[in-house]
Design an enzyme around this catalytic site. Sequence first.
Site, PDB file in Angstrom:
ATOM      1  CB  CYS A  86     -38.001  -5.717  -5.890  1.00 16.47           C
ATOM      2  SG  CYS A  86     -37.789  -5.888  -4.066  1.00 16.47           S
ATOM      3  CG  HIS A 123     -35.442  -3.849  -8.195  1.00 20.30           C
ATOM      4  ND1 HIS A 123     -36.813  -2.555  -8.048  1.00 20.30           N
ATOM      5  CD2 HIS A 123     -35.297  -3.951  -6.639  1.00 20.30           C
ATOM      6  CE1 HIS A 123     -36.717  -2.488  -6.449  1.00 20.30           C
ATOM      7  NE2 HIS A 123     -35.624  -2.983  -5.512  1.00 20.30           N
ATOM      8  CG  ASN A 175     -36.846  -0.469  -2.983  1.00 19.71           C
ATOM      9  OD1 ASN A 175     -37.034  -0.382  -4.501  1.00 19.71           O
ATOM     10  ND2 ASN A 175     -35.774  -1.531  -2.562  1.00 19.71           N
TER      11      ASN A 175
HETATM   12  N1  ACO Z   1     -29.899   5.822  10.212  1.00 16.06           N
HETATM   13  C1  ACO Z   1     -28.819   5.403  10.472  1.00 16.06           C
HETATM   14  N2  ACO Z   1     -28.049   4.239  11.161  1.00 16.06           N
HETATM   15  C2  ACO Z   1     -28.425   3.043  11.212  1.00 16.06           C
HETATM   16  C3  ACO Z   1     -30.161   3.175   9.847  1.00 16.06           C
HETATM   17  C4  ACO Z   1     -30.158   4.338   9.940  1.00 16.06           C
HETATM   18  N3  ACO Z   1     -31.438   4.703   8.859  1.00 16.06           N
HETATM   19  N4  ACO Z   1     -30.058   2.146  10.329  1.00 16.06           N
HETATM   20  C5  ACO Z   1     -29.536   0.966  10.654  1.00 16.06           C
HETATM   21  N5  ACO Z   1     -28.209   1.786  11.289  1.00 16.06           N
HETATM   22  C6  ACO Z   1     -27.736   1.201  12.300  1.00 16.06           C
HETATM   23  C7  ACO Z   1     -27.537   0.323  12.201  1.00 16.06           C
HETATM   24  O1  ACO Z   1     -28.168   0.094  13.663  1.00 16.06           O
HETATM   25  C8  ACO Z   1     -26.324  -0.163  13.144  1.00 16.06           C
HETATM   26  O2  ACO Z   1     -26.006   0.169  14.238  1.00 16.06           O
HETATM   27  P1  ACO Z   1     -24.424  -0.377  14.954  1.00 16.06           P
HETATM   28  O3  ACO Z   1     -23.234  -0.363  14.570  1.00 16.06           O
HETATM   29  O4  ACO Z   1     -24.133   0.918  16.253  1.00 16.06           O
HETATM   30  O5  ACO Z   1     -25.395  -1.911  15.004  1.00 16.06           O
HETATM   31  C9  ACO Z   1     -25.687   1.026  12.116  1.00 16.06           C
HETATM   32  O6  ACO Z   1     -26.108   1.346  11.887  1.00 16.06           O
HETATM   33  C10 ACO Z   1     -24.770  -0.153  10.878  1.00 16.06           C
HETATM   34  O7  ACO Z   1     -24.026   0.477   9.644  1.00 16.06           O
HETATM   35  P2  ACO Z   1     -23.412  -0.412   8.855  1.00 16.06           P
HETATM   36  O8  ACO Z   1     -22.453  -1.354   9.154  1.00 16.06           O
HETATM   37  O9  ACO Z   1     -22.802   0.627   7.936  1.00 16.06           O
HETATM   38  O10 ACO Z   1     -24.835  -0.965   8.594  1.00 16.06           O
HETATM   39  P3  ACO Z   1     -25.130  -2.067   6.596  1.00 16.06           P
HETATM   40  O11 ACO Z   1     -23.370  -2.054   6.575  1.00 16.06           O
HETATM   41  O12 ACO Z   1     -24.676  -3.185   7.182  1.00 16.06           O
HETATM   42  O13 ACO Z   1     -25.919  -1.245   6.087  1.00 16.06           O
HETATM   43  C11 ACO Z   1     -28.113  -1.431   4.677  1.00 16.06           C
HETATM   44  C12 ACO Z   1     -27.066  -1.024   6.111  1.00 16.06           C
HETATM   45  C13 ACO Z   1     -27.556  -0.553   3.892  1.00 16.06           C
HETATM   46  C14 ACO Z   1     -29.141  -1.577   4.845  1.00 16.06           C
HETATM   47  C15 ACO Z   1     -26.762  -2.591   4.164  1.00 16.06           C
HETATM   48  O14 ACO Z   1     -26.920  -3.438   4.586  1.00 16.06           O
HETATM   49  C16 ACO Z   1     -27.689  -2.188   2.706  1.00 16.06           C
HETATM   50  O15 ACO Z   1     -27.530  -1.640   1.352  1.00 16.06           O
HETATM   51  N6  ACO Z   1     -28.007  -3.472   2.749  1.00 16.06           N
HETATM   52  C17 ACO Z   1     -29.149  -3.904   1.185  1.00 16.06           C
HETATM   53  C18 ACO Z   1     -30.025  -3.446   1.514  1.00 16.06           C
HETATM   54  C19 ACO Z   1     -31.180  -3.259   0.127  1.00 16.06           C
HETATM   55  O16 ACO Z   1     -30.567  -2.208  -1.162  1.00 16.06           O
HETATM   56  N7  ACO Z   1     -32.082  -3.668   0.576  1.00 16.06           N
HETATM   57  C20 ACO Z   1     -33.093  -3.277  -0.518  1.00 16.06           C
HETATM   58  C21 ACO Z   1     -34.795  -3.731  -0.032  1.00 16.06           C
HETATM   59  S1  ACO Z   1     -34.266  -5.217  -0.694  1.00 16.06           S
HETATM   60  C22 ACO Z   1     -34.262  -5.290  -2.929  1.00 16.06           C
HETATM   61  O17 ACO Z   1     -34.979  -4.247  -3.007  1.00 16.06           O
HETATM   62  C23 ACO Z   1     -33.361  -6.219  -3.597  1.00 16.06           C
END
Ligand code: ACO
Length: 331
Positions: free
Chosen positions: A112, A257, A288
Amino acid sequence: MRARITGTGFYVPDKVVTNFDLEKMMDTSDEWIRERSGIVERRFVDSEIGSSGLGAEAAKIAMAKANCQPEDIDFIIFATLSPDYVFPGSGVFMQEKLGIKDIGALDVRNQCTGFIYGLSIADQYIKSGMYKRILVVGGEVHSTGLDMSTRGRDVAVLFGDGAGAAIVEPGDSDDYGILSTHLHADGRFAKELCCEDPGSLKTPRLTEEMIASGTVYPYMNGRQVFKHAVVKFCGAIQECLEANQVAAEQVKLVIPHQANLRITEAVAQRFGWKVHEQVFSNIHKYGNTTAASIPIAIDEAINEGKIQRGDYVVLVAFGSGFTWASALIRW
Ligand code: ACO
Protein backbone atom coordinates in the site's frame (compact mmCIF):
# COMPACT_ATOMS: atom_id res chain seq x y z
CA MET A 1 15.82 21.98 -8.34
CA ARG A 2 13.00 20.10 -6.69
CA ALA A 3 11.23 17.28 -8.49
CA ARG A 4 7.66 17.91 -9.69
CA ILE A 5 4.81 15.74 -10.85
CA THR A 6 4.09 17.06 -14.35
CA GLY A 7 1.43 14.59 -15.50
CA THR A 8 -0.83 11.94 -14.00
CA GLY A 9 -3.21 9.30 -15.32
CA PHE A 10 -5.26 6.37 -14.15
CA TYR A 11 -6.91 3.36 -15.68
CA VAL A 12 -9.37 0.87 -14.21
CA PRO A 13 -10.93 -2.12 -15.99
CA ASP A 14 -14.48 -1.69 -17.35
CA LYS A 15 -15.97 -4.57 -15.34
CA VAL A 16 -17.83 -3.19 -12.29
CA VAL A 17 -18.36 -5.65 -9.42
CA THR A 18 -20.87 -4.42 -6.84
CA ASN A 19 -21.31 -5.61 -3.27
CA PHE A 20 -24.51 -7.29 -4.49
CA ASP A 21 -22.46 -9.25 -7.04
CA LEU A 22 -20.24 -10.46 -4.17
CA GLU A 23 -23.35 -11.57 -2.24
CA LYS A 24 -23.84 -14.15 -5.00
CA MET A 25 -20.32 -15.57 -4.52
CA MET A 26 -19.98 -15.68 -0.72
CA ASP A 27 -21.86 -15.19 2.52
CA THR A 28 -21.63 -11.39 2.79
CA SER A 29 -23.90 -8.39 2.44
CA ASP A 30 -23.85 -4.94 0.89
CA GLU A 31 -24.66 -3.55 4.34
CA TRP A 32 -21.71 -5.30 6.05
CA ILE A 33 -19.22 -4.13 3.42
CA ARG A 34 -20.52 -0.54 3.20
CA GLU A 35 -20.67 -0.02 6.95
CA ARG A 36 -17.18 -1.32 7.67
CA SER A 37 -15.27 -0.11 4.61
CA GLY A 38 -17.31 2.45 2.64
CA ILE A 39 -16.90 0.31 -0.48
CA VAL A 40 -19.89 0.12 -2.85
CA GLU A 41 -18.23 -1.34 -5.93
CA ARG A 42 -14.83 -2.16 -7.35
CA ARG A 43 -13.36 -3.02 -10.78
CA PHE A 44 -12.11 -6.49 -11.74
CA VAL A 45 -10.16 -7.41 -14.87
CA ASP A 46 -11.88 -9.76 -17.31
CA SER A 47 -8.86 -10.49 -19.53
CA GLU A 48 -5.18 -11.35 -19.08
CA ILE A 49 -4.06 -7.72 -18.92
CA GLY A 50 -1.96 -7.97 -15.75
CA SER A 51 -0.77 -5.12 -13.56
CA SER A 52 1.67 -4.15 -16.34
CA GLY A 53 -1.16 -3.73 -18.85
CA LEU A 54 -3.24 -1.59 -16.47
CA GLY A 55 -0.09 0.40 -15.69
CA ALA A 56 0.66 0.94 -19.39
CA GLU A 57 -2.81 2.42 -19.98
CA ALA A 58 -2.42 4.76 -16.99
CA ALA A 59 1.10 5.70 -18.15
CA LYS A 60 -0.13 6.70 -21.64
CA ILE A 61 -2.56 9.19 -20.08
CA ALA A 62 0.11 10.56 -17.71
CA MET A 63 2.60 10.98 -20.58
CA ALA A 64 0.02 12.81 -22.70
CA LYS A 65 -0.71 15.21 -19.82
CA ALA A 66 3.03 15.79 -19.28
CA ASN A 67 3.44 16.42 -23.03
CA CYS A 68 5.99 13.67 -23.45
CA GLN A 69 6.46 10.56 -25.57
CA PRO A 70 7.54 7.09 -24.38
CA GLU A 71 11.05 7.76 -25.73
CA ASP A 72 11.34 10.81 -23.44
CA ILE A 73 11.09 8.62 -20.31
CA ASP A 74 14.53 7.77 -18.91
CA PHE A 75 13.58 5.54 -15.93
CA ILE A 76 10.61 3.43 -14.81
CA ILE A 77 9.53 2.67 -11.25
CA PHE A 78 6.67 0.16 -10.92
CA ALA A 79 5.04 -0.46 -7.53
CA THR A 80 2.92 -3.60 -7.21
CA LEU A 81 2.23 -6.59 -5.00
CA SER A 82 0.58 -8.37 -7.91
CA PRO A 83 3.23 -8.71 -10.63
CA ASP A 84 2.25 -10.40 -13.92
CA TYR A 85 4.88 -13.11 -13.23
CA VAL A 86 6.62 -14.26 -10.04
CA PHE A 87 9.63 -12.77 -11.81
CA PRO A 88 10.61 -10.59 -13.61
CA GLY A 89 8.78 -7.58 -12.24
CA SER A 90 5.90 -5.79 -13.96
CA GLY A 91 8.10 -2.79 -14.81
CA VAL A 92 9.78 -4.57 -17.72
CA PHE A 93 6.47 -5.92 -19.05
CA MET A 94 5.03 -2.41 -18.99
CA GLN A 95 8.20 -1.05 -20.61
CA GLU A 96 7.76 -3.52 -23.47
CA LYS A 97 4.06 -2.60 -23.86
CA LEU A 98 4.99 1.09 -24.05
CA GLY A 99 7.72 0.34 -26.61
CA ILE A 100 10.50 1.90 -24.52
CA LYS A 101 13.92 0.28 -24.93
CA ASP A 102 17.05 0.07 -22.78
CA ILE A 103 16.15 2.36 -19.87
CA GLY A 104 16.19 1.02 -16.31
CA ALA A 105 13.00 -0.44 -14.83
CA LEU A 106 12.75 -0.92 -11.07
CA ASP A 107 9.98 -2.82 -9.30
CA VAL A 108 9.02 -1.71 -5.78
CA ARG A 109 7.36 -4.19 -3.42
CA ASN A 110 5.99 -2.10 -0.61
CA GLN A 111 2.31 -2.87 -1.04
CA CYS A 112 0.00 0.00 0.00
CA THR A 113 2.94 2.37 0.49
CA GLY A 114 4.59 1.32 -2.79
CA PHE A 115 3.70 4.46 -4.73
CA ILE A 116 5.15 6.80 -2.09
CA TYR A 117 8.28 4.65 -1.81
CA GLY A 118 8.57 4.84 -5.61
CA LEU A 119 7.99 8.60 -5.63
CA SER A 120 10.69 9.01 -3.00
CA ILE A 121 13.18 7.14 -5.20
CA ALA A 122 12.19 9.24 -8.23
CA ASP A 123 12.58 12.42 -6.15
CA GLN A 124 16.16 11.51 -5.22
CA TYR A 125 17.14 10.58 -8.80
CA ILE A 126 15.72 13.84 -10.16
CA LYS A 127 17.37 15.96 -7.47
CA SER A 128 20.72 14.25 -8.03
CA GLY A 129 20.45 14.94 -11.78
CA MET A 130 20.73 11.26 -12.68
CA TYR A 131 17.41 11.18 -14.58
CA LYS A 132 15.25 13.86 -16.18
CA ARG A 133 11.84 12.20 -16.67
CA ILE A 134 10.76 9.26 -14.54
CA LEU A 135 7.56 7.27 -14.95
CA VAL A 136 6.26 6.13 -11.54
CA VAL A 137 3.37 3.65 -11.66
CA GLY A 138 1.28 1.81 -9.08
CA GLY A 139 -0.69 -1.05 -10.60
CA GLU A 140 -2.57 -3.99 -9.14
CA VAL A 141 -4.63 -6.97 -10.25
CA HIS A 142 -6.03 -8.32 -6.99
CA SER A 143 -9.09 -10.09 -8.34
CA THR A 144 -7.21 -13.11 -9.72
CA GLY A 145 -5.56 -13.74 -6.33
CA LEU A 146 -8.44 -13.50 -3.87
CA ASP A 147 -10.35 -16.30 -2.18
CA MET A 148 -13.83 -15.51 -3.51
CA SER A 149 -15.50 -18.03 -1.20
CA THR A 150 -16.96 -17.33 2.27
CA ARG A 151 -13.62 -18.42 3.79
CA GLY A 152 -11.88 -15.41 2.21
CA ARG A 153 -14.66 -12.85 2.65
CA ASP A 154 -12.93 -10.67 5.25
CA VAL A 155 -10.22 -9.80 2.70
CA ALA A 156 -11.85 -10.39 -0.70
CA VAL A 157 -14.56 -7.74 -0.32
CA LEU A 158 -12.00 -4.97 0.26
CA PHE A 159 -9.81 -5.11 -2.84
CA GLY A 160 -10.08 -4.01 -6.47
CA ASP A 161 -7.97 -3.73 -9.63
CA GLY A 162 -6.53 -0.58 -11.20
CA ALA A 163 -3.46 1.50 -11.95
CA GLY A 164 -2.26 5.08 -11.62
CA ALA A 165 0.81 6.80 -13.04
CA ALA A 166 2.83 9.97 -12.57
CA ILE A 167 5.61 11.62 -14.55
CA VAL A 168 8.29 13.15 -12.31
CA GLU A 169 10.62 15.82 -13.72
CA PRO A 170 12.82 18.67 -12.47
CA GLY A 171 10.66 21.66 -11.52
CA ASP A 172 11.12 25.30 -12.48
CA SER A 173 11.41 26.66 -8.93
CA ASP A 174 12.57 25.51 -5.51
CA ASP A 175 9.27 26.77 -4.06
CA TYR A 176 7.24 24.07 -5.80
CA GLY A 177 7.42 20.31 -6.12
CA ILE A 178 8.07 17.41 -3.76
CA LEU A 179 9.09 19.06 -0.47
CA SER A 180 9.72 15.87 1.49
CA THR A 181 9.18 12.15 1.67
CA HIS A 182 9.37 10.05 4.84
CA LEU A 183 9.49 6.25 4.70
CA HIS A 184 9.00 3.77 7.56
CA ALA A 185 8.65 0.04 8.18
CA ASP A 186 8.29 -2.33 11.13
CA GLY A 187 8.83 -5.95 10.14
CA ARG A 188 7.64 -7.24 13.50
CA PHE A 189 4.16 -7.00 12.02
CA ALA A 190 4.99 -8.57 8.64
CA LYS A 191 2.76 -11.57 9.20
CA GLU A 192 -0.34 -9.54 10.18
CA LEU A 193 -1.08 -8.77 6.53
CA CYS A 194 0.63 -11.07 4.08
CA CYS A 195 0.41 -13.75 1.42
CA GLU A 196 2.57 -16.67 2.52
CA ASP A 197 2.68 -18.97 -0.49
CA PRO A 198 4.23 -19.60 -2.95
CA GLY A 199 7.41 -18.22 -1.35
CA SER A 200 11.02 -19.35 -1.29
CA LEU A 201 10.93 -20.65 2.31
CA LYS A 202 9.32 -23.94 1.37
CA THR A 203 10.23 -26.84 -0.90
CA PRO A 204 8.34 -27.27 -3.11
CA ARG A 205 7.07 -23.72 -3.23
CA LEU A 206 3.58 -24.66 -4.32
CA THR A 207 1.55 -27.69 -3.26
CA GLU A 208 -2.08 -28.76 -3.52
CA GLU A 209 -2.23 -28.53 0.26
CA MET A 210 -1.31 -24.82 0.15
CA ILE A 211 -4.12 -24.21 -2.30
CA ALA A 212 -6.58 -26.26 -0.25
CA SER A 213 -5.66 -24.63 3.07
CA GLY A 214 -5.80 -21.12 1.58
CA THR A 215 -2.23 -19.98 2.33
CA VAL A 216 -1.94 -18.89 -1.32
CA TYR A 217 -4.48 -16.15 -0.55
CA PRO A 218 -3.88 -12.93 1.40
CA TYR A 219 -4.21 -13.14 5.18
CA MET A 220 -5.16 -10.08 7.23
CA ASN A 221 -5.55 -9.51 10.96
CA GLY A 222 -8.16 -6.81 10.34
CA ARG A 223 -8.37 -5.37 13.84
CA GLN A 224 -4.59 -5.18 14.22
CA VAL A 225 -4.32 -3.46 10.82
CA PHE A 226 -7.06 -0.98 11.71
CA LYS A 227 -5.49 -0.08 15.03
CA HIS A 228 -2.00 0.49 13.64
CA ALA A 229 -3.24 2.18 10.46
CA VAL A 230 -4.96 5.06 12.27
CA VAL A 231 -1.93 5.68 14.52
CA LYS A 232 0.65 5.46 11.72
CA PHE A 233 -1.37 7.52 9.21
CA CYS A 234 -1.67 10.31 11.80
CA GLY A 235 1.99 10.06 12.85
CA ALA A 236 3.18 10.18 9.24
CA ILE A 237 1.09 13.29 8.50
CA GLN A 238 2.32 15.00 11.67
CA GLU A 239 5.92 14.18 10.78
CA CYS A 240 5.71 15.63 7.28
CA LEU A 241 3.95 18.81 8.42
CA GLU A 242 6.50 19.40 11.20
CA ALA A 243 9.47 18.70 8.92
CA ASN A 244 8.25 21.41 6.53
CA GLN A 245 6.80 23.76 9.16
CA VAL A 246 3.42 23.64 7.45
CA ALA A 247 0.26 23.86 9.59
CA ALA A 248 -2.67 21.48 9.11
CA GLU A 249 -4.83 24.47 8.12
CA GLN A 250 -2.49 25.28 5.22
CA VAL A 251 -3.04 21.88 3.62
CA LYS A 252 -5.38 22.02 0.62
CA LEU A 253 -5.82 18.29 0.15
CA VAL A 254 -4.75 15.07 1.83
CA ILE A 255 -4.64 12.05 -0.43
CA PRO A 256 -4.50 8.98 1.79
CA HIS A 257 -4.03 5.45 0.53
CA GLN A 258 -7.61 4.26 0.08
CA ALA A 259 -7.60 1.44 2.64
CA ASN A 260 -10.95 1.82 4.27
CA LEU A 261 -13.33 4.78 4.69
CA ARG A 262 -13.40 4.27 8.46
CA ILE A 263 -9.63 4.67 8.65
CA THR A 264 -9.79 7.78 6.45
CA GLU A 265 -12.56 9.26 8.64
CA ALA A 266 -10.60 8.61 11.83
CA VAL A 267 -7.52 10.34 10.38
CA ALA A 268 -9.55 13.32 9.10
CA GLN A 269 -11.18 13.74 12.50
CA ARG A 270 -7.82 13.78 14.28
CA PHE A 271 -6.64 16.80 12.20
CA GLY A 272 -10.00 18.57 11.98
CA TRP A 273 -10.28 17.97 8.23
CA LYS A 274 -13.42 17.01 6.31
CA VAL A 275 -13.57 13.82 4.26
CA HIS A 276 -14.22 14.60 0.56
CA GLU A 277 -13.44 18.32 0.96
CA GLN A 278 -9.93 18.15 2.44
CA VAL A 279 -9.31 14.39 2.60
CA PHE A 280 -9.86 12.72 -0.75
CA SER A 281 -11.89 9.52 -0.89
CA ASN A 282 -12.90 7.39 -3.86
CA ILE A 283 -12.95 4.02 -2.09
CA HIS A 284 -16.69 3.65 -2.77
CA LYS A 285 -15.90 3.26 -6.49
CA TYR A 286 -12.71 1.21 -6.59
CA GLY A 287 -12.19 -0.48 -3.21
CA ASN A 288 -8.60 -0.81 -2.01
CA THR A 289 -6.24 -0.90 -5.01
CA THR A 290 -3.08 -1.00 -2.86
CA ALA A 291 -0.11 0.63 -4.69
CA ALA A 292 -2.48 2.09 -7.30
CA SER A 293 -4.81 3.87 -4.92
CA ILE A 294 -2.79 7.09 -4.40
CA PRO A 295 -1.91 7.78 -8.07
CA ILE A 296 -5.52 7.01 -9.08
CA ALA A 297 -6.74 9.44 -6.42
CA ILE A 298 -4.23 12.16 -7.42
CA ASP A 299 -5.41 12.04 -11.04
CA GLU A 300 -9.09 12.06 -10.06
CA ALA A 301 -8.49 14.99 -7.67
CA ILE A 302 -6.77 16.97 -10.44
CA ASN A 303 -9.56 16.13 -12.91
CA GLU A 304 -12.10 17.37 -10.34
CA GLY A 305 -10.22 20.66 -9.92
CA LYS A 306 -9.30 19.92 -6.30
CA ILE A 307 -5.57 20.61 -6.78
CA GLN A 308 -4.23 23.89 -8.17
CA ARG A 309 -0.69 25.22 -8.63
CA GLY A 310 0.74 26.28 -5.25
CA ASP A 311 -1.51 24.04 -3.13
CA TYR A 312 0.00 21.98 -0.33
CA VAL A 313 -0.94 18.32 -0.90
CA VAL A 314 -0.13 15.52 1.54
CA LEU A 315 0.18 11.92 0.34
CA VAL A 316 0.09 9.33 3.12
CA ALA A 317 -0.07 5.54 3.23
CA PHE A 318 0.04 2.57 5.56
CA GLY A 319 0.02 -1.11 4.72
CA SER A 320 1.50 -4.57 4.73
CA GLY A 321 4.97 -4.81 6.22
CA PHE A 322 3.88 -2.91 8.23
CA THR A 323 5.12 0.01 6.14
CA TRP A 324 3.99 3.62 6.23
CA ALA A 325 5.07 6.76 4.39
CA SER A 326 4.24 10.36 3.55
CA ALA A 327 5.05 12.97 0.93
CA LEU A 328 4.39 16.70 1.09
CA ILE A 329 4.04 18.34 -2.31
CA ARG A 330 3.61 22.02 -3.17
CA TRP A 331 1.82 21.59 -6.48
N1 ACO B 1 -19.21 -10.20 5.18
C1 ACO B 1 -19.92 -10.54 6.28
N2 ACO B 1 -19.37 -10.90 7.44
C2 ACO B 1 -18.02 -10.88 7.52
C3 ACO B 1 -17.22 -10.54 6.41
C4 ACO B 1 -17.87 -10.20 5.22
N3 ACO B 1 -17.18 -9.83 4.10
N4 ACO B 1 -15.94 -10.62 6.79
C5 ACO B 1 -15.91 -11.01 8.06
N5 ACO B 1 -17.17 -11.18 8.51
C6 ACO B 1 -17.61 -11.58 9.84
C7 ACO B 1 -16.54 -12.29 10.61
O1 ACO B 1 -16.51 -13.65 10.30
C8 ACO B 1 -16.98 -12.04 12.03
O2 ACO B 1 -18.01 -12.93 12.33
P1 ACO B 1 -18.15 -13.54 13.83
O3 ACO B 1 -18.34 -12.36 14.72
O4 ACO B 1 -19.36 -14.41 13.71
O5 ACO B 1 -16.89 -14.27 14.09
C9 ACO B 1 -17.56 -10.67 11.96
O6 ACO B 1 -17.90 -10.42 10.58
C10 ACO B 1 -16.61 -9.59 12.39
O7 ACO B 1 -17.30 -8.40 12.33
P2 ACO B 1 -16.76 -7.16 13.15
O8 ACO B 1 -16.58 -7.53 14.57
O9 ACO B 1 -17.58 -5.98 12.84
O10 ACO B 1 -15.33 -7.02 12.50
P3 ACO B 1 -14.38 -5.86 12.61
O11 ACO B 1 -14.97 -4.74 13.38
O12 ACO B 1 -13.06 -6.37 13.03
O13 ACO B 1 -14.29 -5.36 11.10
C11 ACO B 1 -12.77 -5.22 9.29
C12 ACO B 1 -13.59 -6.14 10.19
C13 ACO B 1 -13.70 -4.39 8.41
C14 ACO B 1 -11.87 -6.05 8.39
C15 ACO B 1 -11.96 -4.28 10.22
O14 ACO B 1 -11.15 -5.02 11.08
C16 ACO B 1 -11.13 -3.34 9.45
O15 ACO B 1 -11.61 -2.37 8.89
N6 ACO B 1 -9.80 -3.56 9.44
C17 ACO B 1 -8.90 -2.81 8.63
C18 ACO B 1 -8.67 -3.64 7.46
C19 ACO B 1 -8.37 -2.85 6.25
O16 ACO B 1 -8.80 -1.75 6.01
N7 ACO B 1 -7.58 -3.44 5.40
C20 ACO B 1 -7.24 -2.82 4.19
C21 ACO B 1 -6.05 -3.49 3.69
S1 ACO B 1 -4.67 -3.00 4.57
C22 ACO B 1 -4.38 -1.50 4.12
O17 ACO B 1 -4.62 -1.12 3.01
C23 ACO B 1 -3.83 -0.58 5.09
